[in-house]
Design an enzyme around this catalytic site. Structure first.
Site, PDB file in Angstrom:
ATOM      1  CB  CYS A 116      -1.800   3.625  -7.114  1.00 35.78           C
ATOM      2  SG  CYS A 116      -2.974   2.258  -7.073  1.00 35.78           S
TER       3      CYS A 116
ATOM      4  CG  ASN B 273      -3.834  -2.332  -9.842  1.00 35.21           C
ATOM      5  OD1 ASN B 273      -3.939  -3.401 -10.427  1.00 35.21           O
ATOM      6  ND2 ASN B 273      -4.289  -1.218 -10.366  1.00 35.21           N
TER       7      ASN B 273
ATOM      8  CB  CYS C 214      -7.619   3.064  -3.787  1.00 31.87           C
ATOM      9  SG  CYS C 214      -8.026   2.073  -2.326  1.00 31.87           S
ATOM     10  NE  ARG C 215      -3.257   6.109  -4.500  1.00 33.87           N
ATOM     11  CZ  ARG C 215      -2.008   6.240  -4.113  1.00 33.87           C
ATOM     12  NH1 ARG C 215      -1.484   7.457  -4.040  1.00 33.87           N
ATOM     13  NH2 ARG C 215      -1.285   5.195  -3.795  1.00 33.87           N
ATOM     14  CB  SER C 216      -3.630   2.757 -10.532  1.00 35.47           C
ATOM     15  OG  SER C 216      -3.611   1.519  -9.868  1.00 35.47           O
TER      16      SER C 216
ATOM     17  CG  ASP D  28      -3.597   5.450  -0.915  1.00 39.39           C
ATOM     18  OD1 ASP D  28      -4.763   5.075  -1.157  1.00 39.39           O
ATOM     19  OD2 ASP D  28      -2.623   4.687  -0.867  1.00 39.39           O
TER      20      ASP D  28
HETATM   21  P1  4NP Z   1      -3.931   2.416  -3.736  1.00 36.62           P
HETATM   22  O1  4NP Z   1      -4.291   2.358  -2.173  1.00 36.62           O
HETATM   23  O2  4NP Z   1      -2.436   2.444  -3.844  1.00 36.62           O
HETATM   24  O3  4NP Z   1      -4.556   3.669  -4.217  1.00 36.62           O
HETATM   25  O4  4NP Z   1      -4.547   1.162  -4.360  1.00 36.62           O
HETATM   26  C1  4NP Z   1      -3.772   1.373  -1.313  1.00 36.62           C
HETATM   27  C2  4NP Z   1      -4.385   0.159  -1.231  1.00 36.62           C
HETATM   28  C3  4NP Z   1      -3.882  -0.794  -0.361  1.00 36.62           C
HETATM   29  C4  4NP Z   1      -2.772  -0.503   0.414  1.00 36.62           C
HETATM   30  C5  4NP Z   1      -2.166   0.726   0.313  1.00 36.62           C
HETATM   31  C6  4NP Z   1      -2.656   1.657  -0.552  1.00 36.62           C
HETATM   32  N1  4NP Z   1      -2.277  -1.453   1.321  1.00 36.62           N
HETATM   33  O5  4NP Z   1      -1.299  -1.156   2.042  1.00 36.62           O
HETATM   34  O6  4NP Z   1      -2.801  -2.585   1.398  1.00 36.62           O
END
Ligand code: 4NP
Length: 156
Positions: free
Chosen positions: A8, A11, A13-15, A125
């Site tokens: 994702c 790294n 939340c989702r992955s 997300d």
């Molecule tokens: P993820 O979510 O891609 O599912 O881990 C996010 C976590 C952090 C950020 C964006 C998306 N960020 O911009 O810090």
């Protein structure tokens, strides 16, 4: 051995959610000696962080372990180490192309590609939506179907 990498943006939340859910399924089916799982982010802002509190809460509720998991950024080397690189959304796929070293043996796809008539084409997300439960619902369905696909494809 089949190696699966979930990807994702951050790294956190989702992955990592997908990594933990997929490993849980693999362990439950007693095939940990056949399938290895990891996750990474296309971005590097959260390197070495544990999963987001929202992801940890959802996994705790489901009694799914995320022990020892720390965020990392994907690297070109991942195209040598993994058979499946499974992204959460279209932007991940675009970003992954920047890392690609043209190993055409690697399957690069979105998790929702493995779901028939999915509610979403992309895993939303929860870092932005705040809805970790809905993301879990989609990740769980996607992981179940991906595992079934891999087991059939590789006779596991
Ligand atoms: P993820 O979510 O891609 O599912 O881990 C996010 C976590 C952090 C950020 C964006 C998306 N960020 O911009 O810090």
């Amino acid at each position: 051995m089949i190696n699966v990498l979930f990807v994702c943006l951050g790294n956190i939340c989702r992955s990592p959610m997908a990594e933990a859910v997929f490993r849980h399924l693999v362990e439950r089916e007693n095939i940990s000696n056949k399938i290895k799982v990891d996750s990474g982010g296309t971005g590097g802002w959260h390197i070495d962080e544990v999963p987001h509190i929202g992801t940890r809460k959802v996994l705790d509720k489901q009694k799914i372990s995320y022990s020892g998991m720390k965020a990392r950024q994907v690297s070109k080397n991942d195209w040598n180490d993994f058979d499946y690189i499974i992204a959460m959304d279209d932007q991940n796929i675009k970003d992954l192309q920047k890392f690609n070293t043209q190993n055409e043996d690697v399957v690069v796809a979105k998790l929702m590609d493995f779901v028939d008539k999915p509610k979403e084409q992309e895993v939303p997300d929860p870092y932005y939506t705040g809805n970790f439960d809905y993301t879990y619902e989609l990740v769980s369905e996607g992981c179940t179907n991906l595992l079934q696909y891999i087991r059939e494809k590789h006779n596991i």
